[in-house]
Design a protein around this motif. Structure first.
Motif, PDB file in Angstrom:
ATOM      1  N   ILE A 531      -6.784 -25.195  42.540  1.00 25.81           N
ATOM      2  CA  ILE A 531      -7.832 -24.627  41.707  1.00 25.81           C
ATOM      3  C   ILE A 531      -7.369 -24.612  40.262  1.00 25.81           C
ATOM      4  O   ILE A 531      -6.202 -24.316  39.975  1.00 25.81           O
ATOM      5  CB  ILE A 531      -8.215 -23.205  42.185  1.00 25.81           C
ATOM      6  CG1 ILE A 531      -9.311 -22.615  41.292  1.00 25.81           C
ATOM      7  CG2 ILE A 531      -7.003 -22.289  42.235  1.00 25.81           C
ATOM      8  CD1 ILE A 531      -9.908 -21.339  41.849  1.00 25.81           C
ATOM      9  N   ALA A 532      -8.262 -24.972  39.377  1.00 22.20           N
ATOM     10  CA  ALA A 532      -7.954 -24.945  37.944  1.00 22.20           C
ATOM     11  C   ALA A 532      -9.037 -24.182  37.212  1.00 22.20           C
ATOM     12  O   ALA A 532     -10.224 -24.508  37.329  1.00 22.20           O
ATOM     13  CB  ALA A 532      -7.846 -26.355  37.394  1.00 22.20           C
ATOM     14  N   LEU A 533      -8.659 -23.153  36.475  1.00 20.19           N
ATOM     15  CA  LEU A 533      -9.546 -22.498  35.525  1.00 20.19           C
ATOM     16  C   LEU A 533      -9.280 -23.144  34.175  1.00 20.19           C
ATOM     17  O   LEU A 533      -8.172 -23.035  33.635  1.00 20.19           O
ATOM     18  CB  LEU A 533      -9.280 -21.000  35.464  1.00 20.19           C
ATOM     19  CG  LEU A 533     -10.045 -20.125  36.470  1.00 20.19           C
ATOM     20  CD1 LEU A 533      -9.536 -20.372  37.883  1.00 20.19           C
ATOM     21  CD2 LEU A 533      -9.907 -18.652  36.104  1.00 20.19           C
ATOM     22  N   SER A 534     -10.268 -23.855  33.667  1.00 20.08           N
ATOM     23  CA  SER A 534     -10.095 -24.643  32.449  1.00 20.08           C
ATOM     24  C   SER A 534     -10.933 -24.050  31.331  1.00 20.08           C
ATOM     25  O   SER A 534     -12.154 -23.907  31.465  1.00 20.08           O
ATOM     26  CB  SER A 534     -10.507 -26.096  32.713  1.00 20.08           C
ATOM     27  OG  SER A 534     -10.330 -26.885  31.573  1.00 20.08           O
ATOM     28  N   PHE A 535     -10.272 -23.712  30.221  1.00 20.91           N
ATOM     29  CA  PHE A 535     -10.936 -23.068  29.097  1.00 20.91           C
ATOM     30  C   PHE A 535     -10.929 -24.004  27.885  1.00 20.91           C
ATOM     31  O   PHE A 535      -9.933 -24.687  27.609  1.00 20.91           O
ATOM     32  CB  PHE A 535     -10.253 -21.748  28.748  1.00 20.91           C
ATOM     33  CG  PHE A 535     -10.303 -20.746  29.866  1.00 20.91           C
ATOM     34  CD1 PHE A 535     -11.386 -19.888  29.995  1.00 20.91           C
ATOM     35  CD2 PHE A 535      -9.292 -20.689  30.813  1.00 20.91           C
ATOM     36  CE1 PHE A 535     -11.452 -18.973  31.041  1.00 20.91           C
ATOM     37  CE2 PHE A 535      -9.338 -19.785  31.861  1.00 20.91           C
ATOM     38  CZ  PHE A 535     -10.422 -18.921  31.986  1.00 20.91           C
ATOM     39  N   ASN A 536     -12.028 -24.016  27.164  1.00 19.38           N
ATOM     40  CA  ASN A 536     -12.191 -24.905  26.024  1.00 19.38           C
ATOM     41  C   ASN A 536     -11.391 -24.362  24.835  1.00 19.38           C
ATOM     42  O   ASN A 536     -11.931 -23.757  23.908  1.00 19.38           O
ATOM     43  CB  ASN A 536     -13.670 -25.034  25.660  1.00 19.38           C
ATOM     44  CG  ASN A 536     -13.914 -26.034  24.549  1.00 19.38           C
ATOM     45  OD1 ASN A 536     -12.983 -26.668  24.073  1.00 19.38           O
ATOM     46  ND2 ASN A 536     -15.159 -26.169  24.146  1.00 19.38           N
ATOM     47  N   ALA A 537     -10.077 -24.591  24.910  1.00 15.06           N
ATOM     48  CA  ALA A 537      -9.180 -24.115  23.855  1.00 15.06           C
ATOM     49  C   ALA A 537      -8.167 -25.220  23.562  1.00 15.06           C
ATOM     50  O   ALA A 537      -8.428 -26.116  22.790  1.00 15.06           O
ATOM     51  CB  ALA A 537      -8.506 -22.810  24.278  1.00 15.06           C
ATOM     52  N   GLY A 538      -7.016 -25.170  24.219  1.00 16.98           N
ATOM     53  CA  GLY A 538      -5.976 -26.145  23.957  1.00 16.98           C
ATOM     54  C   GLY A 538      -5.266 -25.871  22.648  1.00 16.98           C
ATOM     55  O   GLY A 538      -5.599 -24.942  21.901  1.00 16.98           O
ATOM     56  N   SER A 539      -4.263 -26.698  22.344  1.00 13.29           N
ATOM     57  CA  SER A 539      -3.530 -26.497  21.095  1.00 13.29           C
ATOM     58  C   SER A 539      -4.409 -26.728  19.877  1.00 13.29           C
ATOM     59  O   SER A 539      -4.096 -26.250  18.778  1.00 13.29           O
ATOM     60  CB  SER A 539      -2.309 -27.417  21.047  1.00 13.29           C
ATOM     61  OG  SER A 539      -2.696 -28.776  21.135  1.00 13.29           O
ATOM     62  N   ALA A 540      -5.529 -27.440  20.054  1.00 11.36           N
ATOM     63  CA  ALA A 540      -6.459 -27.640  18.940  1.00 11.36           C
ATOM     64  C   ALA A 540      -7.083 -26.333  18.478  1.00 11.36           C
ATOM     65  O   ALA A 540      -7.655 -26.264  17.378  1.00 11.36           O
ATOM     66  CB  ALA A 540      -7.556 -28.627  19.335  1.00 11.36           C
ATOM     67  N   ALA A 541      -7.011 -25.300  19.289  1.00  9.66           N
ATOM     68  CA  ALA A 541      -7.558 -23.990  18.909  1.00  9.66           C
ATOM     69  C   ALA A 541      -6.600 -23.197  18.023  1.00  9.66           C
ATOM     70  O   ALA A 541      -6.991 -22.174  17.451  1.00  9.66           O
ATOM     71  CB  ALA A 541      -7.890 -23.181  20.162  1.00  9.66           C
ATOM     72  N   ASP A 542      -5.352 -23.654  17.898  1.00 12.20           N
ATOM     73  CA  ASP A 542      -4.381 -22.908  17.099  1.00 12.20           C
ATOM     74  C   ASP A 542      -4.715 -22.969  15.618  1.00 12.20           C
ATOM     75  O   ASP A 542      -4.960 -24.061  15.076  1.00 12.20           O
ATOM     76  CB  ASP A 542      -2.974 -23.497  17.282  1.00 12.20           C
ATOM     77  CG  ASP A 542      -2.353 -23.163  18.623  1.00 12.20           C
ATOM     78  OD1 ASP A 542      -2.875 -22.264  19.309  1.00 12.20           O
ATOM     79  OD2 ASP A 542      -1.344 -23.800  18.973  1.00 12.20           O
ATOM     80  N   PRO A 543      -4.708 -21.836  14.908  1.00 13.61           N
ATOM     81  CA  PRO A 543      -4.771 -21.894  13.450  1.00 13.61           C
ATOM     82  C   PRO A 543      -3.544 -22.647  12.929  1.00 13.61           C
ATOM     83  O   PRO A 543      -2.468 -22.590  13.525  1.00 13.61           O
ATOM     84  CB  PRO A 543      -4.734 -20.418  13.033  1.00 13.61           C
ATOM     85  CG  PRO A 543      -5.140 -19.656  14.264  1.00 13.61           C
ATOM     86  CD  PRO A 543      -4.652 -20.463  15.423  1.00 13.61           C
ATOM     87  N   VAL A 544      -3.685 -23.354  11.829  1.00 11.00           N
ATOM     88  CA  VAL A 544      -2.587 -24.173  11.314  1.00 11.00           C
ATOM     89  C   VAL A 544      -1.333 -23.338  11.090  1.00 11.00           C
ATOM     90  O   VAL A 544      -0.217 -23.763  11.419  1.00 11.00           O
ATOM     91  CB  VAL A 544      -3.015 -24.870  10.002  1.00 11.00           C
ATOM     92  CG1 VAL A 544      -1.824 -25.573   9.350  1.00 11.00           C
ATOM     93  CG2 VAL A 544      -4.131 -25.863  10.279  1.00 11.00           C
TER      94      VAL A 544
END
Length: 961
Positions: A531-544
């Motif tokens: 099972i995978a709970l996948s959230f639309n974030a990733g490292s691209a969500a990090d502030p610079v």
């Protein structure tokens, strides 16, 4: 034929896991971990066996879940069987046996790809050499032909040119390993634990001087003496029965003559006269202290007790060393322990990586005290049961595959070749089931009280003697050596019969009562739910300014909740036999759990507690922050990581969401506060920003209420969810450029080039670019690798890759090459690119090979539930239909040379590449003369060759810039 014995079942029934998992009875009041007997009942590999007149042992296991067959050929020869002066021969032959035989004279990867093989490779260790591939059922006869030809008809195809070339490849394999931080440690372990002349004293890769001295007669004699059918075991596992297998094996292997029997070299377990210690320096971020003890091999009953003991000491997440040194005292960033058992001997190890700034002597003192206490008192019953369940769960997960590195075929072959019993795994399970704390204590007292060998590996410039891999320029010899093949017996390859198309599992979509989408597929080969709970974030969500936030947050989710400590979470997973992975890519943050289906309800309770109620305790934040910073420091000493960290901002731009690796920098991770972490959870890890993917043997109508109980009442906060910004545009370079990152004393240079393409992952013709790359750089037979590895012998392997993300597509080339050929290698890569994008695009032969390979591989690519889960996630990420992979065969069939060339020329341009080279700048600099592009040096002052971590120099003026 193997069966679980009644005695084993009864023994296991007496050790049911009845320890309640703490604080997890919220949704499933009666849920308890399943009895070990119920779990082990699934661990069975029924097989039939027969032996040909020439001595070839054959094992057949039937598994009709997919139209594929795992083919494993194991030879009873490894490096321990090599006499003085011929070290490295077994491993060299593993390479040579991929270079063609008398009736299949091409590179074997050509034939494997033509068959649509998956999970294929060959490996050598101290005790055996193996070759394996999983092939479509209709290609099985061809696979048997290929394996039999290299067993019986290889000598006429071994040429001086091939021998010279593969010596060069092996030298670069050695350099690639040696070039890693700590890459010289294993040489010291073997040299100090096993005395001169002991079969395990030398490494598998052997002495380069021995390989350089090998003559064609030496090589032919080695093959005649070691690779006969009576020294081999063939395992067929999958869509095949013994009735179907026997005539095929007789047909292709029956005429091969017996050879000498290789009696595995006898080897005693050494005992050191006194403790030995070595202190080494290398490019590591933190000091590591490790202790090693000689131990018995796989046939000793103590094997399982020692493995369980090592797990309890430092292998499990809840191990004693983890709890004391990492969690409680916080003086180490990581610990380890393991039992590495070979056929005749083994090595027990215990180690700790010291927290930067902590007292090294104190860490070693405490580690020794914990080991001594464990030896004196032994483990608890709960510790033994948790280690046993963890081991059984790992076995069940692995047996979903018929082939590959650890599937059913390997399990049977391992037992037959090394222990003389295909059912060896069952005996180990029986011991595991009946193992007592007293047995573990006795085994540890017997072996861990002997004198040990210890290594302290400290940060610093590499010290100690280092023998360069090359004895002489092998690649130069390879260009002129004789390459004439002699065919002793003409044999015609059988045709490949009709192959079944891919039948991807049906995907069902539902929603929980809170609106979370669930994507479900059934796979029933093993009692496992992924099972995978996948959230639309990733490292691209990090502030610079806060890069590394997602990585730090995800790690902390597993390090304590509102009701469970980090230790309790680890122990709960072990009791349940579940495996939790919290990892983020560029675009998504995933909480993935692999659970034994009988334990699914309490496993999901645990997962829900972790996802929904992280504590972010201040003490845990600082502990995990230190671990992440230490990891970053280590990445900046590792060639591949140094290259990728350097290239990302050059391709995307420093402020772009993809312009950095997910780990962040030391400075950015230091700046992250608890408010940042709770804000990440609130903005991104929420039910209205995620979806659930499940692959299970449990029917959806049974599964849905379990998911509903765990996640259906989870509601999003009232604040808006996070949004990513891709407005920061990258700037394409006007000219190709080179950035050299100085890493002194590196025996290899790591070349990593790339550019940002104008394509999107959602484009229909992305498949055309992918297959164009399969001709240029995407696999073993592609132009980059065949040039630098198979023709020049300058690299162990080169690959080009189309890198898909949700909002960008990059193309990269990775080429670790010997240091003295850095400039030549870069020129060759640029030449190959220019030719491919110019008038030497995809050929007819390449088009046919690529389309056949990609089409025929499809059924084997989705054998496991893990592969199906990953495909479902990719389809959702890129907006593809559920049957996307089933449509690919028709898409491939429609491809032409022109369509692939058009895709490549649209995406790639040689003059827009950025080339990062990580290596010894002083050696690299003169090799780059004449390249018409600007060159920047980092960590290196070109004027006086002094290392400077802060500065850089620029040769752009020398290149008319």
């Amino acid at each position: 034929m193997s069966r679980l014995s009644r005695s084993l079942f009864l023994a296991l029934a007496t050790t049911a896991l009845t320890v309640a998992t703490p604080a997890l009875a919220k949704h499933h009041e009666s849920a308890k971990p399943a009895a070990v007997a119920d779990l082990v009942a699934a661990v069975a590999i029924p097989y039939d066996e027969f032996t040909l007149d020439n001595g070839l042992k054959v094992l057949v296991h039937t598994d009709r879940k997919a139209p594929i067959v795992g083919v494993a050929m194991w030879y009873n020869v490894g490096s321990k069987d090599e006499p003085k002066g011929k070290t490295g021969f077994a491993h060299l032959f593993e390479h040579l046996m991929f270079n063609g035989s008398e009736n299949a004279p091409g590179d074997y990867f050509e034939y494997l790809q033509e068959m649509g093989a998956t999970d294929y490779n060959g490996t050598t260790n101290f005790d055996r050499t193996n070759y394996f591939q999983t092939v479509p059922r209709g290609a099985l006869e061809r696979a048997l032909f290929i394996e039999s030809d290299r067993m019986g008809y290889l000598l006429g195809a071994i040429t001086q040119k091939k021998l010279d070339n593969q010596r060069g490849v092996v030298q670069n394999e050695k350099r690639q390993g040696d070039n890693q931080p700590g890459g010289l440690v294993f040489y010291e372990i073997l040299k100090n634990i096993f005395p001169e002349g002991h079969p395990y004293h030398h490494t598998v890769i052997g002495s380069m001087a021995d390989l350089d001295a090998a003559t064609m007669d030496d090589v032919r004699d080695w093959f005649r003496n070691k690779y006969g059918p009576n020294n081999a075991t063939l395992v067929l596992a999958g869509d095949i029965s013994v009735t179907e297998a026997r005539p095929l094996v007789e047909k292709y292997f029956g005429q091969i003559a017996r050879g000498p029997v290789n009696v595995p070299a006898a080897a005693s377990i050494p005992q050191l006269e006194q403790p030995l210690r070595t202190v080494m320096q290398d490019q590591v971020a933190a000091t590591n202290i490790s202790h090693y003890w000689p131990a018995p091999g796989i046939s000793d009953r103590a094997l399982t007790a020692l493995s369980v003991g090592a797990d309890i000491l430092g292998g499990l997440s809840s191990s004693r060393l983890d709890n004391a040194l990492v969690r409680d005292e916080k003086i180490a960033v990581s610990v380890s322990a393991g039992n590495y058992a070979f056929q005749r001997v083994g090595i027990l190890s215990v180690g700790a990586t010291v927290k930067p700034g902590a007292d090294v002597a104190l860490v070693e003192k405490r580690m020794n005290e914990i080991v001594e206490k464990f030896i004196a008192e032994g483990p608890t019953e709960d510790e033994v049961r948790r280690a046993a369940t963890d081991s059984i769960a790992s076995t069940i997960r692995g047996l979903e595959q018929v082939g590959g590195f650890g599937g059913k075929a390997v399990t049977l072959a391992h037992g037959q070749v090394l222990a003389g019993d295909p059912g060896f795994y069952e005996k180990q399970l029986e011991i595991l089931a009946t193992l007592t704390p007293a047995e573990v204590k006795a085994a540890m007292q017997q072996w861990l009280t002997r004198p040990d060998y210890s290594i302290t590996l400290e940060p610093g410039e590499r010290t100690g003697e280092y023998a360069e891999a090359a004895g002489e320029p092998v690649a130069d010899k390879a260009e002129t050596g004789d390459d004439t093949i002699t065919v002793s017996v003409k044999r015609d390859p059988p045709p490949i019969s009709n192959l079944a198309p891919l039948d991807f599992p049906d995907v069902t979509h539902i929603s929980l009562s809170n609106g979370m989408k669930v994507h479900y597929a059934m796979r029933a080969a093993v009692p496992v739910t992924r099972i995978a709970l996948s959230f639309n974030a990733g490292s691209a969500a990090d502030p610079v300014a806060k890069r590394g936030l997602e990585t730090l947050a995800l790690t902390l989710f597993e390090e304590g909740t509102a009701s469970l400590t980090s230790r309790e979470i680890a122990e709960a997973q072990e009791r349940l036999g579940s495996q939790l992975s919290l990892a983020g890519g560029a675009d998504r943050s995933n909480f993935e759990m692999t659970a034994l289906t009988p334990n699914l309800e309490p496993s999901l309770d645990l997962l829900a507690e972790i996802v929904r109620n992280p504590a972010f305790a201040p003490a845990e934040i600082e502990r995990v922050r230190t671990q992440q910073i230490t990891s970053i420091e280590q990445q900046m000493r590792t060639p591949q990581s140094m290259a990728s960290t350097t290239l990302a901002p050059l391709l995307y731009g420093e402020d772009h969401p993809y312009g950095a690796t997910g780990s962040g920098t030391v400075e950015s991770v230091k700046s992250i506060t608890r408010a940042d972490l709770t804000g990440f959870q609130k903005d991104w890890i929420r039910p209205d920003n995620g979806e659930i993917f499940v692959v299970s043997d449990m029917a959806l109508d049974r599964l849905k209420p379990i998911l509903e109980a765990s996640f259906g009442n989870w509601h999003a906060p009232k604040t808006a969810k996070g949004e990513k910004s891709f407005t920061s545009a990258s700037v394409k370079p006007d000219l190709a450029r080179i950035v050299v990152v100085n890493r002194p004393n590196s025996p290899q240079s790591y070349i990593y080039g790339g550019l940002l393409t104008p394509l999107r992952a959602q484009d229909a013709d992305i498949v055309d670019l992918s297959n164009a790359n399969n001709a240029l750089g995407g696999n073993f037979l592609a132009r980059f690798n065949m040039n630098l590895r198979e023709t020049k012998g300058w690299s162990y392997g080169v690959r080009g890759a189309v890198r898909l993300t949700e909002n960008a597509v990059a193309y990269t080339v990775a080429a670790p090459v010997q240091a003295d050929r850095t400039g030549d290698s870069l020129r060759e890569l640029i030449t190959e690119l220019n030719a491919f994008l110019g008038d030497k695009g995809v050929t007819d032969a390449e088009l046919k090979r690529v389309i056949v390979k990609e089409t025929r591989e499809l059924p084997g690519q989705f054998e496991t539930s893990d592969a199906v889960l990953s495909a479902m996630e990719s389809n959702a990420l890129y907006g593809r239909p559920d049957n996307y992979y089933e449509t690919l065969a028709d898409r491939y069939a429609a491809q032409t040379r022109e369509s692939l060339d058009t895709a490549a020329r649209r995406a790639l341009a040689t003059d827009q590449f950025t080339w990062v080279i990580v290596g010894d700048a002083e050696k690299i600099r003169p090799q780059l003369d004449g390249l018409d592009m600007p060159i920047e040096y980092r960590g290196y002052e070109a004027s006086d060759t002094a290392v400077n971590n802060e500065g850089s120099s620029d040769d752009s003026a020398d290149n008319d810039e």
